[in-house]
Motif scaffolding. Structure first.
Motif, PDB file in Angstrom:
ATOM      1  N   GLU A 140      21.158 -28.805 -45.398  1.00 59.45           N
ATOM      2  CA  GLU A 140      20.739 -29.373 -45.390  1.00 59.45           C
ATOM      3  C   GLU A 140      21.821 -30.150 -46.376  1.00 59.45           C
ATOM      4  OE1 GLU A 140      17.333 -29.996 -47.845  1.00 59.45           O
ATOM      5  OE2 GLU A 140      15.950 -29.235 -46.475  1.00 59.45           O
ATOM      6  N   GLU A 141      22.244 -29.894 -46.662  1.00 57.05           N
ATOM      7  CA  GLU A 141      23.706 -29.837 -47.842  1.00 57.05           C
ATOM      8  C   GLU A 141      24.953 -30.927 -47.163  1.00 57.05           C
ATOM      9  OE1 GLU A 141      25.910 -31.953 -51.057  1.00 57.05           O
ATOM     10  OE2 GLU A 141      24.434 -31.221 -50.524  1.00 57.05           O
ATOM     11  N   ALA A 142      25.018 -28.951 -45.917  1.00 59.60           N
ATOM     12  CA  ALA A 142      25.848 -29.895 -45.052  1.00 59.60           C
ATOM     13  C   ALA A 142      25.906 -30.812 -44.458  1.00 59.60           C
ATOM     14  CB  ALA A 142      25.966 -28.146 -44.542  1.00 59.60           C
ATOM     15  N   ALA A 143      24.639 -31.543 -43.228  1.00 62.08           N
ATOM     16  CA  ALA A 143      24.766 -32.226 -43.590  1.00 62.08           C
ATOM     17  C   ALA A 143      24.316 -33.381 -43.544  1.00 62.08           C
ATOM     18  CB  ALA A 143      22.589 -32.299 -42.361  1.00 62.08           C
ATOM     19  N   ARG A 144      24.691 -33.724 -44.854  1.00 65.22           N
ATOM     20  CA  ARG A 144      24.854 -34.607 -45.663  1.00 65.22           C
ATOM     21  C   ARG A 144      25.997 -35.035 -45.146  1.00 65.22           C
ATOM     22  NH1 ARG A 144      25.492 -34.681 -50.944  1.00 65.22           N
ATOM     23  NH2 ARG A 144      25.052 -37.144 -51.294  1.00 65.22           N
ATOM     24  N   TRP A 145      27.197 -34.256 -45.424  1.00 63.64           N
ATOM     25  CA  TRP A 145      29.135 -34.455 -45.019  1.00 63.64           C
ATOM     26  C   TRP A 145      29.302 -34.061 -43.779  1.00 63.64           C
ATOM     27  CZ3 TRP A 145      30.793 -36.308 -49.475  1.00 63.64           C
ATOM     28  CH2 TRP A 145      29.839 -36.209 -50.794  1.00 63.64           C
ATOM     29  N   ASP A 207      23.552 -41.243 -46.596  1.00 67.00           N
ATOM     30  CA  ASP A 207      25.059 -40.236 -46.077  1.00 67.00           C
ATOM     31  C   ASP A 207      25.115 -39.705 -44.706  1.00 67.00           C
ATOM     32  OD1 ASP A 207      22.940 -38.070 -45.977  1.00 67.00           O
ATOM     33  OD2 ASP A 207      23.057 -37.897 -48.454  1.00 67.00           O
ATOM     34  N   ALA A 208      25.718 -39.319 -44.403  1.00 64.11           N
ATOM     35  CA  ALA A 208      24.828 -38.638 -42.884  1.00 64.11           C
ATOM     36  C   ALA A 208      23.755 -37.709 -42.504  1.00 64.11           C
ATOM     37  CB  ALA A 208      26.505 -37.506 -42.194  1.00 64.11           C
TER      38      ALA A 208
END
Length: 211
Positions: A140-145, A207-208
């Motif tokens: 989930e955090e990776a998907a923000r970037w 975010d992304a």
């Protein structure tokens, strides 16, 4: 007349290295995460710390990707007027035209604009997403970037990342005159054509992962 220098690059790793090295670096990143190491940092909206652009993730220091994927290398940037790089030539023509016009204006204000990422191949985008999952240890955090290849505006050629904090800040302030808007609140470097030249940019998405 604006003088445009040839490609300006920071020395980096070769474009192709054994895949096993990528795997080893990924393991190292996982180990650092397990020890509680901080995520990579870069310029935030006020010039302070914050997560770095996806292309600066540590795992990309060693990669089998090349220029045909839109890859430059960590820490590198090129003039938007460079003619022979896929990351520029495969961008949406109107986007590239706008970036070049904005860069010319910025130069008169003493700000040098460089492009750190433009068009990317699907495999490059997937590589960045995999790297982000490794570094952040959380999907989930990776998907923000980093967006998926299917959703990425870089893969479609409709996004550009602007290098150097002062240039990204300038673009955020004045890019709308050329239709360029910061589209993600957490990425001061990421711009897309979002309005007609001279229009008012919409509020950036969080975010992304916001689509």
């Amino acid at each position: 007349m604006v003088r445009v220098s040839p490609r300006s690059r920071v020395a980096g790793w070769p474009a192709a290295v054994p895949v096993v090295l990528v795997f080893l670096v990924a393991l190292a990143a996982l180990a650092l995460t397990a020890l509680g190491a901080c995520a990579p940092t870069g310029p935030g909206p006020e010039g302070g710390g914050g997560p770095a652009p996806a292309t600066d993730l540590p795992v990309t220091r060693l990669t089998p990707l090349g220029e045909d994927d839109g890859y430059l290398g960590e820490g590198e940037g090129v003039s938007p007027f460079t003619e022979d790089l896929p990351l520029l030539t495969r961008m949406d023509p109107e986007l590239l035209k706008a970036v070049r016009a904005a860069a010319t204006e910025a130069r008169t204000a003493g700000v040098d604009v460089v492009v750190t990422s433009g068009w990317r191949s699907e495999r490059y985008q997937q590589f960045l997403l995999d790297a982000a999952v490794t570094v952040y240890a959380d999907e989930e955090e990776a998907a923000r970037w980093v967006a998926t290849p299917q959703a990425s505006s870089h893969v479609s050629g409709e996004a550009v990342d602007i290098g150097r904090t002062d240039a990204a800040d300038w673009m955020g302030r004045y890019g709308a005159a050329h239709g360029l808007c910061q589209t993600y609140a957490n990425e001061m470097w990421h711009f897309e054509l979002a309005v007609e030249p001279g229009g008012t940019c919409p509020a950036p998405r969080a975010d992304a992962s916001a689509g």
